[in-house]
Write an enzyme that holds these catalytic residues in place. Structure first.
Site, PDB file in Angstrom:
ATOM      1  N   GLU A 121      59.158  -5.627  -9.403  1.00  6.40           N
ATOM      2  CA  GLU A 121      59.027  -6.935 -10.033  1.00  6.40           C
ATOM      3  C   GLU A 121      60.119  -7.933  -9.617  1.00  6.40           C
ATOM      4  O   GLU A 121      60.900  -8.395 -10.461  1.00  6.40           O
ATOM      5  CB  GLU A 121      59.005  -6.796 -11.555  1.00  6.40           C
ATOM      6  N   ARG A 131      56.189   8.072 -10.940  1.00  3.78           N
ATOM      7  CA  ARG A 131      56.982   6.979 -10.371  1.00  3.78           C
ATOM      8  C   ARG A 131      58.281   6.859 -11.149  1.00  3.78           C
ATOM      9  O   ARG A 131      58.262   6.589 -12.351  1.00  3.78           O
ATOM     10  CB  ARG A 131      56.195   5.664 -10.448  1.00  3.78           C
ATOM     11  N   ASN A 156      51.868  -4.474 -11.272  1.00  4.74           N
ATOM     12  CA  ASN A 156      52.278  -4.255 -12.661  1.00  4.74           C
ATOM     13  C   ASN A 156      51.632  -5.343 -13.500  1.00  4.74           C
ATOM     14  O   ASN A 156      51.818  -6.539 -13.232  1.00  4.74           O
ATOM     15  CB  ASN A 156      53.801  -4.377 -12.823  1.00  4.74           C
ATOM     16  N   TYR A 186      50.746  -6.574 -17.573  1.00  5.42           N
ATOM     17  CA  TYR A 186      50.857  -6.424 -19.032  1.00  5.42           C
ATOM     18  C   TYR A 186      49.956  -7.405 -19.776  1.00  5.42           C
ATOM     19  O   TYR A 186      49.292  -7.033 -20.726  1.00  5.42           O
ATOM     20  CB  TYR A 186      52.321  -6.571 -19.485  1.00  5.42           C
ATOM     21  N   GLU A 241      52.252  -0.198 -13.045  1.00  2.60           N
ATOM     22  CA  GLU A 241      52.666  -0.211 -14.455  1.00  2.60           C
ATOM     23  C   GLU A 241      51.561  -0.827 -15.286  1.00  2.60           C
ATOM     24  O   GLU A 241      51.023  -1.888 -14.940  1.00  2.60           O
ATOM     25  CB  GLU A 241      53.937  -1.043 -14.692  1.00  2.60           C
ATOM     26  N   HIS A 262      65.079  -0.937  -9.098  1.00  2.00           N
ATOM     27  CA  HIS A 262      64.489  -1.347 -10.379  1.00  2.00           C
ATOM     28  C   HIS A 262      65.606  -2.016 -11.192  1.00  2.00           C
ATOM     29  O   HIS A 262      65.972  -1.552 -12.277  1.00  2.00           O
ATOM     30  CB  HIS A 262      63.881  -0.134 -11.092  1.00  2.00           C
TER      31      HIS A 262
HETATM   32  C1  FCB Z   1      58.285  -4.237 -16.772  1.00  2.00           C
HETATM   33  C2  FCB Z   1      59.446  -3.440 -16.200  1.00  2.00           C
HETATM   34  C3  FCB Z   1      59.638  -2.101 -16.858  1.00  2.00           C
HETATM   35  C4  FCB Z   1      59.435  -2.183 -18.351  1.00  2.00           C
HETATM   36  C5  FCB Z   1      58.128  -2.850 -18.676  1.00  2.00           C
HETATM   37  C6  FCB Z   1      57.830  -2.923 -20.159  1.00  2.00           C
HETATM   38  O1  FCB Z   1      58.494  -5.585 -16.534  1.00  2.00           O
HETATM   39  O2  FCB Z   1      59.243  -3.234 -14.820  1.00  2.00           O
HETATM   40  O3  FCB Z   1      60.908  -1.634 -16.530  1.00  2.00           O
HETATM   41  O4  FCB Z   1      60.506  -2.808 -18.930  1.00  2.00           O
HETATM   42  O5  FCB Z   1      58.127  -4.138 -18.160  1.00  2.00           O
END
Ligand code: FCB
Length: 443
Positions: free
Chosen positions: A169, A80, A290, A292, A352, A124
């Site tokens: 995002e 990607r 995505n 985290y 992600e 992006h």
């Molecule tokens: C996400 C973004 C990516 C990168 C990661 C750590 O929010 O999409 O570009 O910065 O965080």
């Protein structure tokens, strides 16, 4: 680190890694590329932690063949990347700059030549500066501009693309870029940034139609999600959690899946014209997730302008970004999406997932990153648990292939499976690269 064997994933599961254009390409003026809002922002004093810019980044524009060889060595079935709008339309409108598209044409062929599926994100965050100058995502007209751009890209690459992702995002671009001013374009509109949500969604919907009109599918969007962890048990805490959830997790997904905007957000109805919600709800083939970390939430203090307060999540290990490491949050999120949207939910791909640590070479030049291995191990098991619980998840992409230019953090946060020495551009696969290669099952 765990040594338990990783449970198997379904046949045909898509294994990949993700990057984005401004974070890796460099070559900021090559072949007619125009300026983007991130060029402007990075070059403004005080905006980036280490004062750096993406002018050179990982120089991927010139080193893409070496980077595709790294992908092939990793054994992933998909890559990607994102397409820089200002390479395709340097001033944000008008005919395509074919020299800019040539780069992606070469990249796509290189990927296919190595048996790696190209997955392209159209936006992006690197909006052409010329479009920002006429209002950017605050201006409704931008939705039509975005669809035109999508059409130009599809005309050139649509015959070979395996998955399109319209936006990356949109919540983060709205909140950090337009609400709080810590990302480009650096606007601080707080809740007045909502038009940016609506216009991104409208652009997404029009772009989906443009891609379908070219016969180029499947199509997805990559949303950022952060499941709520309540830091208290009162009704006020629960109400605060629901408010945060509506903002971060539902604002984009509810209308995408045909439910309209969450009522509790009280969006300005004047923004929303007849037919807009139908455009936004154009069917998508995949939902990109995505993830985290979750967000701790409690009730706000009396008189706060916000309906919630962010609470630290203390009981977890943390990455170099100070983000808590909570693999279960990914499993819970995937189940929540299934429970919330039921049959309206398309198959999910985790577009992600990854972590920053201060990795560097040891005396022998090896880069050992056990924390990243532990992070990915936990998150892959979480995906597997969600699949076992009946959630239809068909892919997982690590953020990121390379250490790269991490937005407002500049070069200070390293997310790669591959270490990059930014002075020499030397690439060194970390131990997580070998570990991930061993998890990857090619069809
Ligand atoms: C996400 C973004 C990516 C990168 C990661 C750590 O929010 O999409 O570009 O910065 O965080």
């Amino acid at each position: 680190m765990t040594h338990r064997p990783m449970p198997e994933f379904p046949a045909g599961f898509r294994w990949g890694v993700s990057t984005s254009a401004y974070q890796i390409e460099g070559a900021a003026t090559a072949d007619g590329r125009g300026a983007s809002i991130w060029d402007t922002f990075a070059h403004s004093p005080g905006r980036i932690a280490d004062g750096s810019t993406g002018d050179e980044a990982c120089d991927h524009y010139h080193r893409y063949a070496e980077d595709v060889a790294l992908l092939a060595g990793l054994g992933v079935s998909a890559y990607r990347f994102s397409i820089a709008w200002p390479r395709v339309q340097p001033s944000g409108r008008g005919p395509a700059n074919q020299a800019g598209l040539d780069f992606y044409d070469r990249l796509v062929d290189e990927l296919l030549g190595h048996g790696v599926d190209p997955v392209a994100t159209l936006f992006h965050w690197d909006l052409p500066q010329a479009l920002e100058d006429t209002g950017g995502w605050l201006d409704r007209d931008i939705a039509a501009r975005f669809a035109e751009y999508a059409d130009l890209v599809a005309a050139r690459l649509g015959d070979r693309m395996k998955l399109w992702i319209t936006l990356n995002e949109p919540f983060i671009h709205m909140s950090l870029g337009h609400g709080m001013g810590v990302h480009a374009p650096g606007r601080m509109l707080l809740f007045d940034a909502f038009p940016v949500a609506h216009h991104q969604l409208l652009g997404h919907g029009l772009a989906v139609s443009a891609l379908r009109a070219r016969g180029s599918t499947p199509v997805a969007i990559a949303n950022n999600y952060s499941p709520v962890r309540l830091a208290g048990e009162t009704d006020a805490d629960r109400a605060a959690g629901a408010a945060y959830d509506a903002l971060h997790n539902r604002l984009f997904t509810d209308p995408l899946l045909g439910l309209g905007y969450p009522e509790e957000l009280g969006l300005d109805q004047a923004l929303i014209r007849d037919g807009d919600l139908d455009v936004i709800a154009a069917p998508i083939d995949v939902l990109g997730v995505n993830y985290y970390n979750p967000t701790g939430i409690r009730a706000a203090e009396e008189g706060s302008p916000l309906p919630f307060e962010i609470a630290p999540l203390d009981d977890y290990p943390r990455t170099a970004f100070d983000w808590p490491v909570v693999p279960d949050g990914l499993r819970d999120l995937l189940r929540q999406l299934r429970d919330r949207y039921g049959d309206a939910l398309p198959p999910i791909q985790v577009t992600e997932s990854g972590c920053a640590y201060d990795d560097g070479p040891d005396a022998d030049g090896r880069v050992d990153d056990p924390d990243r291995i532990a992070y990915l191990d936990g998150h892959l098991r979480a995906v597997r648990e969600a699949i076992d619980a009946g959630v239809h998840v068909t892919g997982y992409f690590v953020w990121s292939l390379l250490d790269n230019w991490e937005w407002a953090e500049g070069f200070t946060k390293r997310f790669g499976l591959v270490h990059v020495d930014f002075a020499t551009q030397r690439r060194t696969p970390k131990s997580s690269y070998a570990w991930f290669r061993d998890q990857v099952v090619r069809p």
